[in-house]
Design an enzyme around this catalytic site. Structure first.
Site, PDB file in Angstrom:
ATOM      1  N   TYR A  67     -20.041  20.674  -8.768  1.00  0.00           N
ATOM      2  CA  TYR A  67     -20.118  22.017  -9.352  1.00  0.00           C
ATOM      3  C   TYR A  67     -20.307  21.940 -10.866  1.00  0.00           C
ATOM      4  O   TYR A  67     -21.175  22.608 -11.434  1.00  0.00           O
ATOM      5  CB  TYR A  67     -18.839  22.770  -9.015  1.00  0.00           C
ATOM      6  CG  TYR A  67     -18.760  24.170  -9.587  1.00  0.00           C
ATOM      7  CD1 TYR A  67     -19.585  25.184  -9.121  1.00  0.00           C
ATOM      8  CD2 TYR A  67     -17.844  24.486 -10.598  1.00  0.00           C
ATOM      9  CE1 TYR A  67     -19.513  26.473  -9.641  1.00  0.00           C
ATOM     10  CE2 TYR A  67     -17.757  25.766 -11.123  1.00  0.00           C
ATOM     11  CZ  TYR A  67     -18.593  26.751 -10.636  1.00  0.00           C
ATOM     12  OH  TYR A  67     -18.514  28.019 -11.158  1.00  0.00           O
ATOM     13  N   SER A 120     -20.330  29.014 -16.258  1.00  0.00           N
ATOM     14  CA  SER A 120     -18.885  28.879 -16.085  1.00  0.00           C
ATOM     15  C   SER A 120     -18.352  28.059 -17.244  1.00  0.00           C
ATOM     16  O   SER A 120     -19.113  27.353 -17.921  1.00  0.00           O
ATOM     17  CB  SER A 120     -18.582  28.170 -14.759  1.00  0.00           C
ATOM     18  OG  SER A 120     -17.246  27.721 -14.705  1.00  0.00           O
TER      19      SER A 120
END
Length: 287
Positions: free
Chosen positions: A152, A139
């Site tokens: 995350y 990501s």
């Protein structure tokens, strides 16, 4: 010979669309799904029979040792594994002070340790056949930190470092490793896929104003069609080799990474904080 691709997290989003596109291109697809209620997702998708027949669904929970062992045994029975796409993952939201350590461990169990075990399962077969591709879905959060998402973000940063080392380790055996680094796409990770521990819902939280600014920033982002990422992953799955380690994709990803690597940290920090905290204050004033 028909190439075989294993795709984790194939219930929806990137994994779901990549599974279909790879099958349409003639690949044998092993689509792994954690939720048993969604095991028939491809049968219910209205696909052409020739495409549906190329998709084999396996149940897999990357956080369960028994499930991992079943996966290893099933992989061992395959004639070959050409591509592994590690797409399964989720996001825990909340500020570090609020998120219990057990939730950080839970985040890493899926986004890092689960991936490691799947790679360990397929590498012996890839090494024996002297060919393979491992595509890890990271990501932009693996490149840039963001407040309120430290669990995350840190898991994706770990995946970035893991993939760098792994590419060096496996390249001599004809196995390529690459990272897909999406920005804002319309997937359920930012809606139903976001996990917020109970502690985050503290009405007396000192981060209340901060949270409002962050959610406003997240919700105002334009999210692109996840099929664009699926197109890229399918293209890489079919390619002879992965020539690059990193494949950033999505609006603003390259620019944001460039700014992070170029701007002095003090200036970057000022811009980020004023944007998040200032966004909420401005919205409150307008009311």
């Amino acid at each position: 010979m028909q190439p075989t691709v294993v795709i984790t997290g194939a219930t929806s989003g990137f994994g779901y669309h990549t599974a279909i596109k790879c099958a349409e291109k003639g690949m044998k697809v092993i689509a792994t799904i954690r939720n048993e209620k969604k095991l028939k997702v491809f049968q219910q998708a209205g696909l052409e029979k020739s495409v549906e027949e190329k998709i084999e669904v396996w149940r897999l929970d990357v956080t369960k040792e028994a499930s991992i062992e079943d996966f290893k045994n099933s992989v061992a029975k395959l004639e070959r594994v050409d591509v592994l796409i590690n797409n399964a993952g989720f996001a825990i939201g909340g500020f570090l002070e609020q998120v219990p350590i057990k939730d950080y461990r839970r985040q890493f169990e899926t986004n890092v340790f689960g991936i490691i075990q799947l790679i360990q399962a397929v590498v012996p077969k890839m090494r024996k056949q002297k060919f393979g591709k491992i595509i890890n879905v990271s990501s932009v959060s693996g490149l840039i930190g963001f407040p309120g998402l430290s669990a995350y973000v840190s898991s994706k940063h770990a995946l970035e470092g893991l993939s760098e080392s792994l590419r060096f380790e496996l390249k001599p055996f004809g196995i390529d490793v690459a990272l897909i680094e999406p920005g804002s796409f319309e997937t359920n990770i930012w809606s139903s896929g976001m996990d917020l521990p109970t502690a985050v819902y503290d009405p007396k939280s000192p981060y209340e104003e901060y949270v409002k600014g962050i959610w406003k920033a997240l919700n105002r982002e334009d999210r692109e069609d996840p099929r664009k990422v699926a197109d890229l992953m399918t293209k890489l799955a079919l390619s002879e080799s992965l020539k690059k380690l990193r494949y950033p994709i999505g609006p603003g990803v390259r620019l944001n990474v460039f700014l992070k690597n170029t701007l002095p940290w003090r200036l970057l920090e000022k811009v980020v904080l004023s944007n998040l905290l200032g966004t909420h204050k401005k919205g409150s004033e307008e009311k």
